[in-house]
Design a protein around this motif. Sequence first.
Motif, PDB file in Angstrom:
ATOM      1  N   ARG A  25       0.744  -1.148  -0.076  1.00 33.62           N
ATOM      2  CA  ARG A  25       0.053  -0.122   0.073  1.00 33.62           C
ATOM      3  C   ARG A  25       0.815   1.184   0.053  1.00 33.62           C
ATOM      4  O   ARG A  25       1.974   1.212   0.492  1.00 33.62           O
ATOM      5  N   CYS A  62       1.961   5.418   0.822  1.00 32.70           N
ATOM      6  CA  CYS A  62       2.112   6.321   2.032  1.00 32.70           C
ATOM      7  C   CYS A  62       0.587   6.849   2.287  1.00 32.70           C
ATOM      8  O   CYS A  62       0.109   7.343   1.416  1.00 32.70           O
ATOM      9  N   CYS A  93       1.051   9.570   7.553  1.00 34.17           N
ATOM     10  CA  CYS A  93       0.512   9.818   8.907  1.00 34.17           C
ATOM     11  C   CYS A  93       1.934  10.182  10.060  1.00 34.17           C
ATOM     12  O   CYS A  93       1.617  10.592  11.307  1.00 34.17           O
ATOM     13  N   CYS A 150       6.752   7.375  11.243  1.00 32.80           N
ATOM     14  CA  CYS A 150       7.711   6.694  10.849  1.00 32.80           C
ATOM     15  C   CYS A 150       8.798   7.957  11.708  1.00 32.80           C
ATOM     16  O   CYS A 150       9.814   7.457  12.071  1.00 32.80           O
ATOM     17  N   CYS A 167       8.513   2.491   8.774  1.00 32.83           N
ATOM     18  CA  CYS A 167       7.148   2.764   8.575  1.00 32.83           C
ATOM     19  C   CYS A 167       6.266   2.065   9.408  1.00 32.83           C
ATOM     20  O   CYS A 167       6.422   0.820   9.979  1.00 32.83           O
ATOM     21  N   PHE A 212       3.468   0.685   8.590  1.00 33.05           N
ATOM     22  CA  PHE A 212       2.926  -0.711   7.977  1.00 33.05           C
ATOM     23  C   PHE A 212       3.974  -1.539   7.810  1.00 33.05           C
ATOM     24  O   PHE A 212       5.058  -1.428   6.941  1.00 33.05           O
ATOM     25  N   ASP A 213       4.216  -2.682   8.634  1.00 34.71           N
ATOM     26  CA  ASP A 213       5.245  -3.661   8.791  1.00 34.71           C
ATOM     27  C   ASP A 213       5.388  -4.437   7.537  1.00 34.71           C
ATOM     28  O   ASP A 213       5.033  -5.865   7.943  1.00 34.71           O
ATOM     29  N   ASP A 214       5.772  -4.312   6.445  1.00 38.73           N
ATOM     30  CA  ASP A 214       5.776  -5.234   5.341  1.00 38.73           C
ATOM     31  C   ASP A 214       7.273  -5.156   4.910  1.00 38.73           C
ATOM     32  O   ASP A 214       8.181  -4.778   5.353  1.00 38.73           O
ATOM     33  N   ASN A 235       9.832  -2.080   5.188  1.00 43.99           N
ATOM     34  CA  ASN A 235      10.620  -2.194   6.505  1.00 43.99           C
ATOM     35  C   ASN A 235      11.936  -3.303   6.283  1.00 43.99           C
ATOM     36  O   ASN A 235      12.674  -3.343   6.972  1.00 43.99           O
ATOM     37  N   ARG A 278       7.333   4.906   0.301  1.00 42.40           N
ATOM     38  CA  ARG A 278       7.456   4.847   1.851  1.00 42.40           C
ATOM     39  C   ARG A 278       8.919   4.511   2.167  1.00 42.40           C
ATOM     40  O   ARG A 278       9.296   4.995   3.320  1.00 42.40           O
ATOM     41  N   SER A 300      10.358   6.994   4.703  1.00 45.80           N
ATOM     42  CA  SER A 300      10.115   6.396   6.310  1.00 45.80           C
ATOM     43  C   SER A 300      11.523   6.034   6.916  1.00 45.80           C
ATOM     44  O   SER A 300      11.615   6.013   8.228  1.00 45.80           O
TER      45      SER A 300
END
Length: 205
Positions: free
Chosen positions: A45, A47, A50, A53, A59, A61-63, A66, A99, A103
């Motif tokens: 997804r 950014c 928010c 970071c 980030c 969103f931990d995918d 990162n 991202r 981030s």
Amino acid sequence: MNVLLINGSPRANGNTALALREMEQIFAAQGIETETVQVGHLPIRGCIGCGQCAQRGKCVFDDIVNEIAPKFAACDGLVVGSPVYYASANATLVALLTRLFYSAPINKTMKVGASVVVARRGGLSATFDELNKFFTISGMPVASSQYWNSVHGQKPGEAAQDAEGMQTIRTLANNMAFLMKSIALGKEAFGLPETEPKQRTNFIR
């Protein structure tokens, strides 16, 4: 020295992968280690702005973003490859890069960047420009070749028939290797360029 290559194609063995493998061979001959990560098939997804970071150091969103961040931090050069969709890069790749660059608290200064774009016919230069902007906002020198870094091909393997395109990619890899080695020598002799405190100007007062 090492180079991280990010394949933004959803096809593991498509023409983008073929172009990146051409670069890998050149890097190997130059004594440079490589790692390729394919991301175009993943549900990444974009950014959402928010700002988390800044507190987390990664980030929210931990995918895969990162997961790639420490590889990006450790590399001397980054190659980003993408197929061309509607005269732009794969949206999945753009979401990842947006991202990743925003981030990850990484000093990107003087890491060498290069983009490689692959299309059936048109939209190559627009996509090339789009990807290079990630490097030029980050203090990363952009490696160049004998032409814009583009290859033509639609069906898997067709890129190999683009003799000029593949030569452009090989030249890019050789130039990138030279640039990374030259920067490494410069760092030893002179260190990194001094940086000023950032000035942020908003145009609505």
